[in-house]
Design an enzyme around this catalytic site. Structure first.
Site, PDB file in Angstrom:
ATOM      1  N   TYR A  25       0.851  -1.199   0.000  1.00  0.00           N
ATOM      2  CA  TYR A  25       0.000   0.000   0.000  1.00  0.00           C
ATOM      3  C   TYR A  25       0.884   1.245   0.000  1.00  0.00           C
ATOM      4  CZ  TYR A  25      -2.531   3.840   2.265  1.00  0.00           C
ATOM      5  OH  TYR A  25      -3.029   5.071   2.593  1.00  0.00           O
ATOM      6  N   SER A 107      -2.431  13.157   8.369  1.00  0.00           N
ATOM      7  CA  SER A 107      -3.453  12.975   7.321  1.00  0.00           C
ATOM      8  C   SER A 107      -4.854  12.907   7.916  1.00  0.00           C
ATOM      9  CB  SER A 107      -3.164  11.664   6.582  1.00  0.00           C
ATOM     10  OG  SER A 107      -4.278  11.267   5.815  1.00  0.00           O
ATOM     11  N   GLN A 128      -3.585  17.728   7.435  1.00  0.00           N
ATOM     12  CA  GLN A 128      -3.987  17.642   6.013  1.00  0.00           C
ATOM     13  C   GLN A 128      -5.470  17.333   5.917  1.00  0.00           C
ATOM     14  OE1 GLN A 128      -4.521  14.187   4.501  1.00  0.00           O
ATOM     15  NE2 GLN A 128      -5.499  15.254   2.794  1.00  0.00           N
ATOM     16  N   TYR A 130      -8.843  16.406   3.576  1.00  0.00           N
ATOM     17  CA  TYR A 130      -9.557  15.999   2.362  1.00  0.00           C
ATOM     18  C   TYR A 130     -10.954  16.602   2.453  1.00  0.00           C
ATOM     19  CZ  TYR A 130      -6.265  12.366   0.801  1.00  0.00           C
ATOM     20  OH  TYR A 130      -5.180  11.688   0.315  1.00  0.00           O
ATOM     21  N   THR A 156      -5.520  18.990   0.408  1.00  0.00           N
ATOM     22  CA  THR A 156      -5.124  18.139  -0.726  1.00  0.00           C
ATOM     23  C   THR A 156      -6.183  18.220  -1.815  1.00  0.00           C
ATOM     24  OG1 THR A 156      -3.840  16.706   0.698  1.00  0.00           O
ATOM     25  CG2 THR A 156      -4.532  15.774  -1.413  1.00  0.00           C
ATOM     26  N   ARG A 165      -5.273   1.485  -7.438  1.00  0.00           N
ATOM     27  CA  ARG A 165      -3.975   0.848  -7.175  1.00  0.00           C
ATOM     28  C   ARG A 165      -4.189  -0.654  -7.229  1.00  0.00           C
ATOM     29  NH1 ARG A 165      -4.003   4.694  -2.244  1.00  0.00           N
ATOM     30  NH2 ARG A 165      -4.071   6.643  -3.406  1.00  0.00           N
ATOM     31  N   LYS A 252      -2.064  21.450  -1.737  1.00  0.00           N
ATOM     32  CA  LYS A 252      -1.218  20.309  -2.143  1.00  0.00           C
ATOM     33  C   LYS A 252      -1.830  19.572  -3.337  1.00  0.00           C
ATOM     34  CE  LYS A 252       0.736  16.019  -0.197  1.00  0.00           C
ATOM     35  NZ  LYS A 252      -0.059  14.915  -0.741  1.00  0.00           N
ATOM     36  N   HIS A 276       0.882  13.326  -5.832  1.00  0.00           N
ATOM     37  CA  HIS A 276       0.442  12.385  -4.801  1.00  0.00           C
ATOM     38  C   HIS A 276       1.334  11.138  -4.800  1.00  0.00           C
ATOM     39  CE1 HIS A 276      -3.264  12.225  -2.178  1.00  0.00           C
ATOM     40  NE2 HIS A 276      -2.773  11.020  -1.936  1.00  0.00           N
ATOM     41  N   ARG A 279       0.315   8.264  -7.189  1.00  0.00           N
ATOM     42  CA  ARG A 279      -0.801   7.415  -6.752  1.00  0.00           C
ATOM     43  C   ARG A 279      -2.131   7.855  -7.341  1.00  0.00           C
ATOM     44  NH1 ARG A 279       0.912   4.639  -2.059  1.00  0.00           N
ATOM     45  NH2 ARG A 279      -0.988   4.695  -0.836  1.00  0.00           N
TER      46      ARG A 279
HETATM   47  C1  LIG Z   1       1.115   5.312   1.770  1.00  0.00           C
HETATM   48  C2  LIG Z   1       0.788   6.709   1.335  1.00  0.00           C
HETATM   49  C3  LIG Z   1      -0.341   7.335   1.846  1.00  0.00           C
HETATM   50  C4  LIG Z   1      -0.628   8.658   1.484  1.00  0.00           C
HETATM   51  N1  LIG Z   1      -1.703   9.290   2.045  1.00  0.00           N
HETATM   52  C5  LIG Z   1      -1.927  10.588   1.776  1.00  0.00           C
HETATM   53  C6  LIG Z   1      -2.957  11.289   2.442  1.00  0.00           C
HETATM   54  O1  LIG Z   1      -3.671  10.750   3.283  1.00  0.00           O
HETATM   55  N2  LIG Z   1      -3.130  12.600   2.130  1.00  0.00           N
HETATM   56  C7  LIG Z   1      -2.348  13.247   1.208  1.00  0.00           C
HETATM   57  O2  LIG Z   1      -2.536  14.437   0.960  1.00  0.00           O
HETATM   58  N3  LIG Z   1      -1.356  12.603   0.577  1.00  0.00           N
HETATM   59  C8  LIG Z   1      -1.118  11.295   0.839  1.00  0.00           C
HETATM   60  N4  LIG Z   1      -0.087  10.646   0.224  1.00  0.00           N
HETATM   61  C9  LIG Z   1       0.817  11.396  -0.665  1.00  0.00           C
HETATM   62  C10 LIG Z   1       1.979  11.966   0.142  1.00  0.00           C
HETATM   63  O3  LIG Z   1       1.534  12.977   1.005  1.00  0.00           O
HETATM   64  C11 LIG Z   1       3.061  12.574  -0.783  1.00  0.00           C
HETATM   65  O4  LIG Z   1       2.472  13.458  -1.691  1.00  0.00           O
HETATM   66  C12 LIG Z   1       3.836  11.494  -1.520  1.00  0.00           C
HETATM   67  O5  LIG Z   1       4.062  10.377  -0.698  1.00  0.00           O
HETATM   68  C13 LIG Z   1       5.180  12.040  -2.021  1.00  0.00           C
HETATM   69  O6  LIG Z   1       5.885  11.074  -2.710  1.00  0.00           O
HETATM   70  P1  LIG Z   1       7.029  10.138  -2.043  1.00  0.00           P
HETATM   71  O7  LIG Z   1       6.301   9.063  -1.315  1.00  0.00           O
HETATM   72  O8  LIG Z   1       7.757   9.619  -3.235  1.00  0.00           O
HETATM   73  O9  LIG Z   1       7.852  11.007  -1.141  1.00  0.00           O
HETATM   74  C14 LIG Z   1       0.201   9.330   0.554  1.00  0.00           C
HETATM   75  C15 LIG Z   1       1.335   8.687   0.042  1.00  0.00           C
HETATM   76  C16 LIG Z   1       1.639   7.400   0.427  1.00  0.00           C
HETATM   77  C17 LIG Z   1       2.876   6.746  -0.127  1.00  0.00           C
END
Ligand SMILES: Cc1cc2nc3c(=O)[nH]c(=O)nc-3n(C[C@H](O)[C@H](O)[C@H](O)COP(=O)(O)O)c2cc1C
Length: 379
Positions: A25, A107, A128, A130, A156, A165, A252, A276, A279
């Site tokens: 995940y 988050s 953060q 949503y 976000t 995913r 963001k 993100h 993702r």
């Molecule tokens: C496991 C996971 C969960 C995430 N959950 C959130 C989230 O709840 N809210 C959000 O704004 N971004 C979320 N993101 C995005 C991260 O805040 C961030 O933008 C991203 O991880 C940056 O890339 P990196 O993992 O390569 O550093 C998530 C990313 C990952 C990997």
């Protein structure tokens, strides 16, 4: 932890310690994961310029982020289900960030609630948000973040609908996770993880469960979440949120110059150039490719942060050189958390800080303010 010399070491350890569904995940991206891979590949392609015989004996990585002092230009990104990488993961990561003098972002989809984290740390953190269809609930989240004295709200904007995913579906990693027999067997082989989660304050989404009537049950919560992300989100909502939030607002998920221009006029304090972590929109530009045109268009109108693919201090240097004021990292610290809880997150930050410090020395730089496009090699 001393033998963990790079983020990849933490990643390999986390892979062994964290149940597969949760590790994947964190690791994965959406669809064919092209954007996920591009985030790393495009950063790695940027070559730094080695310089010699510059006095770098008095250098430091200190900077300010949104006007507040920080030990390096890095903040921990919001991570949903962070508390499933390690019990009480959000609290531990926040403590590690604060000890290292950098910001932590909680988050909306965290396991520990805003109140849990606020009660366990002694400095403010970022929250953060949503935006969900239930605007009354969104308003209450903002009020809770203000009551907890959160020092910034990170809104976000790139997740009105969820990018699929594949790995999560195949692993039964719904939100919250499906307990299939293979997952149960896997968890049984990760006793330290199981114990930490069992001892943790919560096993479900702390910000949501118990705050919305009828949502105490985990499964109906999942249904509620998938129904609740709002595809009608617009710039009007950003205005509305701005009117409710008394503090600093960070937008963001901006990847496009046009969106960045609008964001700069919104009254927000900062934007995060982000996809993100690969993702959401697969096929979108890597974050590092999107950064320079946004920097050129906005100049100093608004503070520009960056995330996507940061795994080292060299990566931070690349992003700062291309105009970011600071970076957020997601997976790099999540691996640390899975590998060793608070000590693992602390180690992840320390590794990145040391790499940044040495890279500054070897590029002939003594302060973060000096880092600009001149540190990038044209050859
Ligand atoms: C496991 C996971 C969960 C995430 N959950 C959130 C989230 O709840 N809210 C959000 O704004 N971004 C979320 N993101 C995005 C991260 O805040 C961030 O933008 C991203 O991880 C940056 O890339 P990196 O993992 O390569 O550093 C998530 C990313 C990952 C990997």
């Amino acid at each position: 932890m001393k033998l963990m010399t790079c983020i990849e070491d933490l990643r390999q350890t986390a892979r062994r310690k964290v149940p597969r569904a949760f590790f994947e995940y964190a690791e994965g991206g959406s669809y064919a994961e092209q954007t996920l891979r591009a985030n790393r590949a495009d950063l790695e392609r940027i070559k730094l310029r080695q310089r010699i015989l510059v006095d770098v004996s008095n250098r430091n990585t200190k900077t300010t982020i949104l006007g507040e002092p920080a030990a390096l230009p890095l903040a921990l990104a919001p991570i949903g289900l962070c508390g499933m990488q390690h019990g009480d993961g959000e609290i531990l990561a926040c403590r590690a960030a604060h000890a290292a003098a950098i910001p932590f972002t909680l988050s909306t989809m965290s396991i520990c609630s805003i109140e849990d984290v606020a009660a366990s740390v002694d400095k403010p953190f970022w929250f953060q948000l949503y935006v969900m269809k239930d605007r009354g609930f969104v308003r209450s989240l903002i009020e809770r973040a203000a009551a907890a004295k959160c020092s910034a709200l990170v809104l976000t904007l790139d997740l009105q609908v969820l990018g699929q995913r594949h790995r999560d579906i195949k692993n039964g990693m719904t939100v919250p996770p499906e307990l299939r027999i293979e997952n149960i067997i896997d968890i049984a082989t990760k006793p330290a993880w199981a114990l930490s989660v069992l001892r943790g304050k919560r096993k479900t989404f702390g910000n949501i469960a118990g705050h919305v009537r009828g949502m105490e049950n985990v499964n109906s919560l999942a249904q509620w979440i998938s129904d609740q992300f709002d595809p009608a989100l617009s710039w009007k909502d950003v205005e509305w949120i701005k009117s409710l939030w008394p503090g600093k607002l960070i937008l963001k998920g901006i990847l496009d110059v046009e969106d960045a221009r609008i964001a700069a006029q919104s009254g927000a304090a900062a934007i995060v150039v982000s996809n993100h972590g690969g993702r959401q929109l697969d096929g979108a530009s890597s974050s590092i490719t999107a950064l320079p045109p946004i920097v050129d268009a906005l100049g100093s109108q608004i503070e520009i942060m960056f995330d996507g693919g940061i795994r080292s201090g060299q990566d931070i240097m690349r992003a700062i050189a291309l105009g970011a004021r600071s970076c957020l990292c997601g997976r790099a610290y999540v691996y640390g958390l899975g590998a060793g809880g608070q000590a693992g997150v602390a180690r992840a930050i320390e590794i990145i800080r040391n790499e940044l410090d040495v890279s500054m020395a070897l590029t002939g730089i003594t302060s973060i303010a000096e880092i600009d496009r001149r540190v990038i090699s044209s050859t």
